[in-house]
Design a protein around this motif. Structure first.
Motif, PDB file in Angstrom:
ATOM      1  N   GLN A 186       0.815  -1.210   0.000  1.00  0.00           N
ATOM      2  CA  GLN A 186       0.000   0.000   0.000  1.00  0.00           C
ATOM      3  C   GLN A 186       0.854   1.269   0.000  1.00  0.00           C
ATOM      4  OE1 GLN A 186      -2.765  -1.863   3.182  1.00  0.00           O
ATOM      5  NE2 GLN A 186      -3.983  -0.228   2.292  1.00  0.00           N
ATOM      6  N   GLY A 187       1.952   1.223   0.744  1.00  0.00           N
ATOM      7  CA  GLY A 187       2.866   2.361   0.759  1.00  0.00           C
ATOM      8  C   GLY A 187       3.489   2.588  -0.608  1.00  0.00           C
ATOM      9  N   GLN A 188       3.853   1.498  -1.287  1.00  0.00           N
ATOM     10  CA  GLN A 188       4.437   1.609  -2.628  1.00  0.00           C
ATOM     11  C   GLN A 188       3.422   2.157  -3.622  1.00  0.00           C
ATOM     12  OE1 GLN A 188       6.682  -1.840  -4.060  1.00  0.00           O
ATOM     13  NE2 GLN A 188       6.793  -2.605  -1.965  1.00  0.00           N
ATOM     14  N   VAL A 189       2.165   1.725  -3.472  1.00  0.00           N
ATOM     15  CA  VAL A 189       1.103   2.201  -4.358  1.00  0.00           C
ATOM     16  C   VAL A 189       0.920   3.705  -4.197  1.00  0.00           C
ATOM     17  CG1 VAL A 189      -1.389   2.134  -4.803  1.00  0.00           C
ATOM     18  CG2 VAL A 189      -0.121  -0.013  -4.485  1.00  0.00           C
ATOM     19  N   SER A 190       0.926   4.166  -2.944  1.00  0.00           N
ATOM     20  CA  SER A 190       0.791   5.602  -2.676  1.00  0.00           C
ATOM     21  C   SER A 190       1.927   6.389  -3.325  1.00  0.00           C
ATOM     22  CB  SER A 190       0.779   5.860  -1.171  1.00  0.00           C
ATOM     23  OG  SER A 190      -0.353   5.289  -0.568  1.00  0.00           O
ATOM     24  N   ASP A 191       3.151   5.857  -3.212  1.00  0.00           N
ATOM     25  CA  ASP A 191       4.307   6.525  -3.818  1.00  0.00           C
ATOM     26  C   ASP A 191       4.162   6.595  -5.334  1.00  0.00           C
ATOM     27  OD1 ASP A 191       5.434   6.853  -1.332  1.00  0.00           O
ATOM     28  OD2 ASP A 191       6.744   5.085  -1.485  1.00  0.00           O
ATOM     29  N   TYR A 192       3.695   5.500  -5.917  1.00  0.00           N
ATOM     30  CA  TYR A 192       3.548   5.467  -7.377  1.00  0.00           C
ATOM     31  C   TYR A 192       2.465   6.440  -7.837  1.00  0.00           C
ATOM     32  CZ  TYR A 192       1.995   4.147 -11.989  1.00  0.00           C
ATOM     33  OH  TYR A 192       1.606   4.213 -13.311  1.00  0.00           O
ATOM     34  N   ILE A 193       1.356   6.496  -7.111  1.00  0.00           N
ATOM     35  CA  ILE A 193       0.258   7.397  -7.485  1.00  0.00           C
ATOM     36  C   ILE A 193       0.742   8.848  -7.515  1.00  0.00           C
ATOM     37  CG2 ILE A 193      -1.943   8.358  -6.700  1.00  0.00           C
ATOM     38  CD1 ILE A 193      -2.721   5.538  -5.775  1.00  0.00           C
ATOM     39  N   LYS A 194       1.587   9.211  -6.556  1.00  0.00           N
ATOM     40  CA  LYS A 194       2.147  10.575  -6.527  1.00  0.00           C
ATOM     41  C   LYS A 194       2.984  10.835  -7.778  1.00  0.00           C
ATOM     42  CE  LYS A 194       2.344  10.842  -1.476  1.00  0.00           C
ATOM     43  NZ  LYS A 194       3.253  10.832  -0.286  1.00  0.00           N
ATOM     44  N   GLU A 195       3.799   9.849  -8.165  1.00  0.00           N
ATOM     45  CA  GLU A 195       4.623   9.990  -9.369  1.00  0.00           C
ATOM     46  C   GLU A 195       3.746  10.031 -10.616  1.00  0.00           C
ATOM     47  OE1 GLU A 195       7.866  10.478  -9.638  1.00  0.00           O
ATOM     48  OE2 GLU A 195       8.158  10.430  -7.463  1.00  0.00           O
ATOM     49  N   ARG A 196       2.691   9.220 -10.622  1.00  0.00           N
ATOM     50  CA  ARG A 196       1.778   9.152 -11.769  1.00  0.00           C
ATOM     51  C   ARG A 196       1.103  10.500 -11.996  1.00  0.00           C
ATOM     52  NH1 ARG A 196      -3.363   8.419 -13.310  1.00  0.00           N
ATOM     53  NH2 ARG A 196      -3.908   6.786 -14.848  1.00  0.00           N
ATOM     54  N   GLU A 197       0.767  11.164 -10.908  1.00  0.00           N
ATOM     55  CA  GLU A 197       0.107  12.477 -11.016  1.00  0.00           C
ATOM     56  C   GLU A 197       1.024  13.528 -11.615  1.00  0.00           C
ATOM     57  OE1 GLU A 197      -1.085  13.104  -7.012  1.00  0.00           O
ATOM     58  OE2 GLU A 197      -2.927  11.923  -7.178  1.00  0.00           O
ATOM     59  N   GLY A 198       2.320  13.264 -11.614  1.00  0.00           N
ATOM     60  CA  GLY A 198       3.274  14.221 -12.168  1.00  0.00           C
ATOM     61  C   GLY A 198       3.496  14.080 -13.664  1.00  0.00           C
ATOM     62  N   ILE A 199       2.882  13.063 -14.279  1.00  0.00           N
ATOM     63  CA  ILE A 199       3.013  12.885 -15.728  1.00  0.00           C
ATOM     64  C   ILE A 199       2.277  14.033 -16.429  1.00  0.00           C
ATOM     65  CG2 ILE A 199       2.478  11.385 -17.689  1.00  0.00           C
ATOM     66  CD1 ILE A 199       2.599   9.004 -15.766  1.00  0.00           C
ATOM     67  N   GLU A 200       2.945  14.705 -17.331  1.00  0.00           N
ATOM     68  CA  GLU A 200       2.392  15.919 -17.945  1.00  0.00           C
ATOM     69  C   GLU A 200       1.144  15.637 -18.783  1.00  0.00           C
ATOM     70  OE1 GLU A 200       5.255  18.202 -20.060  1.00  0.00           O
ATOM     71  OE2 GLU A 200       6.610  18.400 -18.340  1.00  0.00           O
ATOM     72  N   VAL A 201       1.245  14.670 -19.679  1.00  0.00           N
ATOM     73  CA  VAL A 201       0.107  14.344 -20.551  1.00  0.00           C
ATOM     74  C   VAL A 201      -0.225  12.860 -20.392  1.00  0.00           C
ATOM     75  CG1 VAL A 201      -0.799  14.267 -22.900  1.00  0.00           C
ATOM     76  CG2 VAL A 201       0.759  16.118 -22.213  1.00  0.00           C
ATOM     77  N   ILE A 202      -1.418  12.574 -19.891  1.00  0.00           N
ATOM     78  CA  ILE A 202      -1.842  11.179 -19.732  1.00  0.00           C
ATOM     79  C   ILE A 202      -2.831  10.832 -20.836  1.00  0.00           C
ATOM     80  CG2 ILE A 202      -3.054   9.532 -18.261  1.00  0.00           C
ATOM     81  CD1 ILE A 202      -1.964  10.937 -15.835  1.00  0.00           C
TER      82      ILE A 202
END
Length: 297
Positions: A186-202
């Motif tokens: 769950q901690g890893q998922v939270s970290d990834y979600i934060k990084e995912r939100e930083g993608i400029e164009v999804i």
């Protein structure tokens, strides 16, 4: 020209609930057979073929260097087509009624050891940036949930529930199942979600796992990822997402999980599919038995 193509496609997609990849593979096999029949028998209707003509195609595929496994897969496509024609009453007997699949060598699926998995997880500790955090999470999800490669690739953002600690995947034939998420994941998922939100164009907004360009991961990308990481710690011939799924099941059984629970986690429809993993568990039991039994002292 293959008749009933659109109806057959609908049958595979809607009734059999096959993935787009599988549907396309079936249709490609069908068109390949059609071309062979036209070329060698001057016949343009594969509905009227006989088994002798199909046998000629099989021989040509084998002579062309195709493995028995690949040939059997192509024949499965034909079987599905003639089964469909039977269903809509366009034929009365399938030309493949008495066909027997070509013999294939049994492929031994050797799982990674706990040490090998531990070594990979050790190497990928403290990841930073989108790629490293995503890759570590993918490895851990395969190992802690046993999900299939396609299930990971098509995992939706909405399917990840951090509050309840579950992941909803869509398995074969569009069957959904919930997988438990370990707290460490769950901690890893939270970290990834934060990084995912930083993608400029999804581009693929619904997909959970993305590349830096905001695209859904490909089959080859996920395969190469697992193969690359495990090549550094293992000399096993096969180092794929499926072997990691196999490893998940084997390690659970070796550590006391019951077969029915593993069956549910893997998304198998019957115990027969799950029992292929028990040979490794049996090896572990034999080892314990040999070391602990007084008659061996």
């Amino acid at each position: 020209m293959v008749t009933n193509t659109n109806a057959f496609r609908d049958y595979l997609q809607l009734e059999k609930k096959y993935s787009p990849h599988t549907v396309n593979a079936y249709l490609n096999d069908l068109f390949s057979f059609q071309k062979f029949i036209e070329l060698h028998f001057d016949q343009d209707d594969i509905i009227k073929v006989n088994y002798s003509q199909i046998r000629s195609w099989i021989v040509s595929l084998v002579d062309g260097g195709l493995s028995n496994v690949s040939v059997n897969r192509k024949i499965s496509s034909l079987k599905a087509f003639y089964k469909f024609l039977l269903k809509i009453k366009q034929i009365e007997i399938s030309p493949l009624l008495k066909h027997k699949a070509l013999k294939t060598p049994k492929s031994l699926q050797i799982p990674f050891s706990e040490k090998e998995v531990g070594n990979v997880l050790s190497v990928t500790q403290n990841p930073s940036g989108l790629d490293e955090i995503r890759n570590r999470l993918i490895i851990d999800l395969f190992y802690t949930t046993g999900m299939r490669r396609a299930e990971l690739i098509f995992l939706k953002k909405s399917g990840v529930d951090l509050v309840n600690g579950t992941i909803k995947v869509v398995g074969k034939r569009n069957k959904e199942r919930l997988l438990p998420m370990l707290s460490v994941i769950q901690g890893q998922v939270s970290d990834y979600i934060k990084e995912r939100e930083g993608i400029e164009v999804i581009v693929d907004v619904d997909s959970f796992f993305l590349t830096k360009k905001g695209l859904k991961l490909s089959n080859s990308f996920v395969y190469r990822l697992i193969n690359s990481y495990f090549s550094t710690v293992s000399e096993k011939v096969k180092k794929s997402p499926h072997i990691l799924r196999h490893t998940f099941a084997t390690h659970l059984l070796n550590n006391g999980a019951d077969l029915n629970s593993v069956k549910e986690l893997l998304g198998h429809s019957s115990l027969a599919s799950t029992q292929i993993y028990t040979h490794n568990s049996l090896s572990e039991l034999k080892k314990v038995h040999k070391e602990a039994h007084p008659r061996n002292k």
